[in-house]
Design a protein around this motif. Structure first.
Motif, PDB file in Angstrom:
ATOM      1  N   LYS A 512       0.829  -1.204   0.000  1.00 29.63           N
ATOM      2  CA  LYS A 512       0.000   0.000   0.000  1.00 29.63           C
ATOM      3  C   LYS A 512       0.864   1.255   0.000  1.00 29.63           C
ATOM      4  CE  LYS A 512      -3.865  -2.213   2.406  1.00 29.63           C
ATOM      5  NZ  LYS A 512      -4.604  -2.317   3.684  1.00 29.63           N
ATOM      6  N   LYS A 513       1.936   1.227   0.787  1.00 32.57           N
ATOM      7  CA  LYS A 513       2.828   2.385   0.885  1.00 32.57           C
ATOM      8  C   LYS A 513       3.515   2.657  -0.456  1.00 32.57           C
ATOM      9  CE  LYS A 513       5.408   5.360   3.340  1.00 32.57           C
ATOM     10  NZ  LYS A 513       4.836   6.558   3.959  1.00 32.57           N
ATOM     11  N   VAL A 514       4.098   1.622  -1.043  1.00 37.43           N
ATOM     12  CA  VAL A 514       4.857   1.785  -2.290  1.00 37.43           C
ATOM     13  C   VAL A 514       3.925   2.141  -3.444  1.00 37.43           C
ATOM     14  CG1 VAL A 514       6.356   0.620  -3.950  1.00 37.43           C
ATOM     15  CG2 VAL A 514       6.700   0.253  -1.501  1.00 37.43           C
ATOM     16  N   PHE A 515       2.750   1.487  -3.487  1.00 41.32           N
ATOM     17  CA  PHE A 515       1.817   1.757  -4.580  1.00 41.32           C
ATOM     18  C   PHE A 515       1.313   3.198  -4.523  1.00 41.32           C
ATOM     19  CE2 PHE A 515      -2.387   1.130  -6.762  1.00 41.32           C
ATOM     20  CZ  PHE A 515      -1.842   0.895  -8.023  1.00 41.32           C
ATOM     21  N   ALA A 516       1.112   3.716  -3.311  1.00 36.31           N
ATOM     22  CA  ALA A 516       0.701   5.115  -3.173  1.00 36.31           C
ATOM     23  C   ALA A 516       1.767   6.049  -3.731  1.00 36.31           C
ATOM     24  CB  ALA A 516       0.434   5.435  -1.695  1.00 36.31           C
ATOM     25  N   GLN A 517       3.046   5.736  -3.465  1.00 35.23           N
ATOM     26  CA  GLN A 517       4.142   6.561  -4.003  1.00 35.23           C
ATOM     27  C   GLN A 517       4.149   6.522  -5.532  1.00 35.23           C
ATOM     28  OE1 GLN A 517       5.944   8.396  -2.010  1.00 35.23           O
ATOM     29  NE2 GLN A 517       7.078   7.242  -0.473  1.00 35.23           N
ATOM     30  N   ILE A 518       3.952   5.332  -6.074  1.00 33.15           N
ATOM     31  CA  ILE A 518       3.982   5.188  -7.536  1.00 33.15           C
ATOM     32  C   ILE A 518       2.792   5.911  -8.166  1.00 33.15           C
ATOM     33  CG2 ILE A 518       3.723   3.486  -9.395  1.00 33.15           C
ATOM     34  CD1 ILE A 518       5.464   1.600  -7.726  1.00 33.15           C
ATOM     35  N   LEU A 519       1.625   5.833  -7.535  1.00 34.55           N
ATOM     36  CA  LEU A 519       0.459   6.543  -8.067  1.00 34.55           C
ATOM     37  C   LEU A 519       0.700   8.046  -8.131  1.00 34.55           C
ATOM     38  CD1 LEU A 519      -2.636   4.755  -6.492  1.00 34.55           C
ATOM     39  CD2 LEU A 519      -2.054   4.907  -8.901  1.00 34.55           C
ATOM     40  N   LEU A 520       1.376   8.567  -7.116  1.00 31.65           N
ATOM     41  CA  LEU A 520       1.701   9.994  -7.129  1.00 31.65           C
ATOM     42  C   LEU A 520       2.570  10.337  -8.330  1.00 31.65           C
ATOM     43  CD1 LEU A 520       2.365  10.772  -3.354  1.00 31.65           C
ATOM     44  CD2 LEU A 520       0.506  11.645  -4.776  1.00 31.65           C
ATOM     45  N   LEU A 521       3.531   9.485  -8.617  1.00 31.01           N
ATOM     46  CA  LEU A 521       4.396   9.739  -9.781  1.00 31.01           C
ATOM     47  C   LEU A 521       3.584   9.666 -11.078  1.00 31.01           C
ATOM     48  CD1 LEU A 521       7.970   8.443 -10.367  1.00 31.01           C
ATOM     49  CD2 LEU A 521       6.283   8.240 -12.178  1.00 31.01           C
ATOM     50  N   LEU A 522       2.716   8.627 -11.188  1.00 35.16           N
ATOM     51  CA  LEU A 522       1.921   8.477 -12.406  1.00 35.16           C
ATOM     52  C   LEU A 522       0.984   9.661 -12.608  1.00 35.16           C
ATOM     53  CD1 LEU A 522       0.946   4.674 -12.234  1.00 35.16           C
ATOM     54  CD2 LEU A 522       2.848   5.715 -13.452  1.00 35.16           C
ATOM     55  N   ALA A 523       0.503  10.247 -11.498  1.00 32.75           N
ATOM     56  CA  ALA A 523      -0.455  11.356 -11.592  1.00 32.75           C
ATOM     57  C   ALA A 523       0.207  12.720 -11.726  1.00 32.75           C
ATOM     58  CB  ALA A 523      -1.355  11.342 -10.355  1.00 32.75           C
ATOM     59  N   THR A 524       1.536  12.774 -11.618  1.00 31.41           N
ATOM     60  CA  THR A 524       2.245  14.057 -11.671  1.00 31.41           C
ATOM     61  C   THR A 524       2.560  14.442 -13.110  1.00 31.41           C
ATOM     62  OG1 THR A 524       3.251  13.669  -9.498  1.00 31.41           O
ATOM     63  CG2 THR A 524       4.324  15.279 -10.925  1.00 31.41           C
ATOM     64  N   GLU A 525       2.288  15.679 -13.464  1.00 36.39           N
ATOM     65  CA  GLU A 525       2.684  16.209 -14.771  1.00 36.39           C
ATOM     66  C   GLU A 525       4.139  16.652 -14.662  1.00 36.39           C
ATOM     67  OE1 GLU A 525      -0.080  19.238 -15.847  1.00 36.39           O
ATOM     68  OE2 GLU A 525      -1.655  17.798 -16.356  1.00 36.39           O
ATOM     69  N   LEU A 526       4.996  16.053 -15.506  1.00 35.29           N
ATOM     70  CA  LEU A 526       6.439  16.238 -15.374  1.00 35.29           C
ATOM     71  C   LEU A 526       6.967  17.243 -16.398  1.00 35.29           C
ATOM     72  CD1 LEU A 526       7.199  12.455 -14.897  1.00 35.29           C
ATOM     73  CD2 LEU A 526       7.316  14.199 -13.121  1.00 35.29           C
ATOM     74  N   ASN A 527       8.002  17.949 -15.996  1.00 30.15           N
ATOM     75  CA  ASN A 527       8.572  19.022 -16.822  1.00 30.15           C
ATOM     76  C   ASN A 527       9.903  18.563 -17.425  1.00 30.15           C
ATOM     77  OD1 ASN A 527       9.310  21.504 -17.933  1.00 30.15           O
ATOM     78  ND2 ASN A 527      10.222  22.215 -16.006  1.00 30.15           N
ATOM     79  N   PHE A 528       9.884  18.216 -18.719  1.00 29.64           N
ATOM     80  CA  PHE A 528      11.101  17.817 -19.425  1.00 29.64           C
ATOM     81  C   PHE A 528      11.236  18.655 -20.690  1.00 29.64           C
ATOM     82  CE2 PHE A 528       9.821  13.683 -17.407  1.00 29.64           C
ATOM     83  CZ  PHE A 528      10.824  13.670 -16.456  1.00 29.64           C
TER      84      PHE A 528
END
Length: 589
Positions: A512-528
């Motif tokens: 649950k802890k790790v999946f929550a972290q990964i979901l945050l990354l998937l939901a973040t709009e990234l600046n490249f």
């Protein structure tokens, strides 16, 4: 007087017998061949001629050989001493069989499934004057890590009154422990052992419940995306070498269940030997002792007679139901049901039945359904909850999931863990295909969280397919980032290192802890600025997460990696995807 008969025809493992009396379906008969008594089971009756499937090689049987019928259905012995055993499909203990007959097993040698000399420390739980019914507990004996309930035989219909009980102490399974009286005054003695027909489900329970509680396997891909419920059913189809047997062994070791039963029904002998060698050496994470202490192995390799494959499947599920009656959670792993279906096809052909698709019998679907329907979670008559969870592997030729056995299985199971040749060739283990597999059960994660991650993965797969045609340069930066997010999810969460002492088994809390972290990354709009920068950033993040997965739960290094990951993500964040805001509201704060 028992019924007898004479052999009038032989066709492979099927023998036709002309009888001189009454017999019943699934009755056991013995073909008298010289000094051998070869065990067989009645599978069809036509007038005074019966067809029997023989559980031995039929070499040497001739027309006119005598057959003796037992008057009893094919059954297994139930009582203390089952755990830690290795049986064949007829419940012969293979180590003892090897001692008696050598490693090239003789025909017609049948041993008692449970030792009649070993003593068990019996503690009675009934008193004189108590009323008992079928399935009621008479006392307990310690067996491995559990208290084995000694029960009233399941086939009794009357209510009995206890008239005598032995005192607490050591007894063998055949010693009389309780004497009781039926309503007509007849006396009945109970021991610790009784028999039950393998093809008759044990239905001594108050209520069958809906499977809702997840069976935690500690395999991330299963628990998060394709969960299995306690008392549920699932199948693992896949081509040869895709990791079906290994996945079952990992599940049997780490799944949060009490008893594990492995039915090797027709698997190649090499794989079965590997299982028999490895299991006694494996340390059970729950007890710190050998995993075999709470395991039963039913071994019926592809080199054994085909009729025994069917027997091994039903033997295994009957043993599972027996331990379920004690209020325990049982996991039954059948490997592989394709070989059992092939045995049914062979016997159906010899019976000259009308064939179905690919020459399998027309009743293939109903036979497979009847097996999986014996799974379930039940409330027992004493109020305890017990369950049998069934997971079966399927070995479709060429990995073709459209073949009859796979399709018949998919109609009755609650979860489908399809193994992919491409993923196994790429060393992506477990090789469960993340977009083709499915589950009808609720897992340990919120459904909307899982769906959001799955949608990202599906979109990533579409972009990857497009990139194979137009190349990376023909893809927009935004699409390329979504592709990298899908690849990232696959590498750091789907794939799991079973050789790593930490990553091999992941608790629900950590998932649950790790999946929550990964979901945050998937939901973040990234600046490249370009794809090369995106590629380098995701590579860096993958490495951090792989180190994170290998760190001990809540250790200093675990917390260190967690902070580093959060900092790296924050440095490139442009905010949260608006579509994710409502779905991941509890995570994005």
């Amino acid at each position: 007087m028992s019924t007898t008969g004479k052999v009038v025809g032989i066709n492979g493992n099927m023998v036709s017998v002309k009888t001189d009396g009454n017999i019943i379906m699934n009755e056991v008969g013995y073909i008298l061949n010289g000094d051998k008594r070869l065990k067989a089971e009645v599978i069809r009756i036509r007038g005074e001629v019966a067809q029997l499937q023989v559980f031995e090689q039929t070499r040497g049987i001739g027309v006119g050989d005598e057959v003796s019928f037992s008057g009893e259905m094919l059954a297994v012995e139930l009582g203390p001493g089952l755990l830690g055993q290795v049986y064949d499909g007829l419940q012969n203990p293979l180590p003892e069989l090897a001692e008696k007959a050598g490693f090239f097993l003789e025909r017609g040698v049948y041993l008692e499934a449970l030792s009649r000399t070993k003593q068990w420390s019996f503690k009675p739980s009934v008193n004189v004057g108590d009323k008992v019914n079928a399935g009621d507990c008479l006392g307990i004996v310690p067996e491995g890590p559990y208290d084995h309930k000694v029960m009233v035989p399941f086939n009794l219909r009357d209510e009995y009154t206890v008239v005598s009980v032995v005192s607490e102490g050591p007894y063998t399974v055949s010693d009389k422990i309780v004497e009781a009286e039926d309503p007509r005054g007849g006396k009945k003695s109970f021991t610790m052992i009784f028999e039950w027909p393998v093809k008759r489900p044990i239905t001594l329970f108050d209520e069958r419940l809906k499977p809702v509680e997840p069976m935690v396997s500690k395999v991330r891909l299963m628990d998060t995306f394709f969960p299995v419920a306690k008392g549920g059913t699932y199948c693992i189809p896949g081509p040869f070498g895709a990791g079906k047997t290994v996945l079952q062994q990992i599940t049997s070791r780490h799944a949060e269940v009490d008893i594990v039963i492995i039915a090797a029904c027709g698997e190649r002998a090499g794989e079965v030997v590997e299982t028999l060698k490895e299991f006694p050496e494996l340390i059970d994470p729950k007890t710190g002792k050998s995993l075999m202490e709470r395991t039963i192995i039913i071994s019926n390799t592809s080199s054994m007679p085909v009729a025994s494959r069917e027997a091994s499947v039903y033997t295994a599920v009957t043993l599972g139901e027996y331990y379920r009656q004690m209020g325990l959670d049982v996991l039954l792993l059948a490997d592989s049901t394709s070989r059992w279906a092939q045995a049914m096809r062979e016997m159906s052909g010899r019976l000259e039945e009308i064939p179905g698709e690919e020459a399998f019998p027309a009743y293939l679907e109903s036979s497979i359904a009847a097996f999986y329907e014996r799974a379930g979670i039940v409330r027992l008559n004493d109020g305890n909850i017990g369950s049998v969870t069934i997971g079966g592997t399927v070995s479709p030729a060429g990995g073709n999931f459209e073949e009859p056995v796979t399709q018949a299985t998919l109609k009755v199971v609650g979860a489908f863990h399809g193994l992919s040749r491409e993923r196994s060739d790429a060393r992506k283990y477990p090789a469960i295909h993340p977009t083709e597999s499915w589950s009808k059960y609720n897992g340990i994660m919120p459904v909307d969280h899982v769906k959001y991650a799955h949608d990202i993965l599906a979109r990533s797969g579409e972009i990857e397919a497009m990139m194979k045609v137009v190349g990376e340069e023909g893809t927009s930066l935004q699409d390329y980032i979504i592709f990298q997010k899908g690849e990232f999810l696959d590498v750091v969460y789907f794939q799991q290192n079973s050789f790593d002492p930490v990553d091999a088994a992941v608790t629900p809390e950590r998932q649950k802890k790790v999946f929550a972290q990964i979901l945050l990354l998937l939901a973040t709009e990234l600046n490249f600025s370009d794809k090369e920068e995106a590629r380098r950033w995701f590579y860096q993040m993958r490495q951090k997460y792989l180190d994170y997965n290998g760190a001990e739960w809540r250790s200093d290094s675990f917390k260190k990696y967690e902070k580093e990951i959060a900092d790296i993500l924050q440095a490139k964040s442009l905010g949260t995807d608006k579509r994710a805001a409502s779905i991941l509201e509890d995570l994005i704060k």
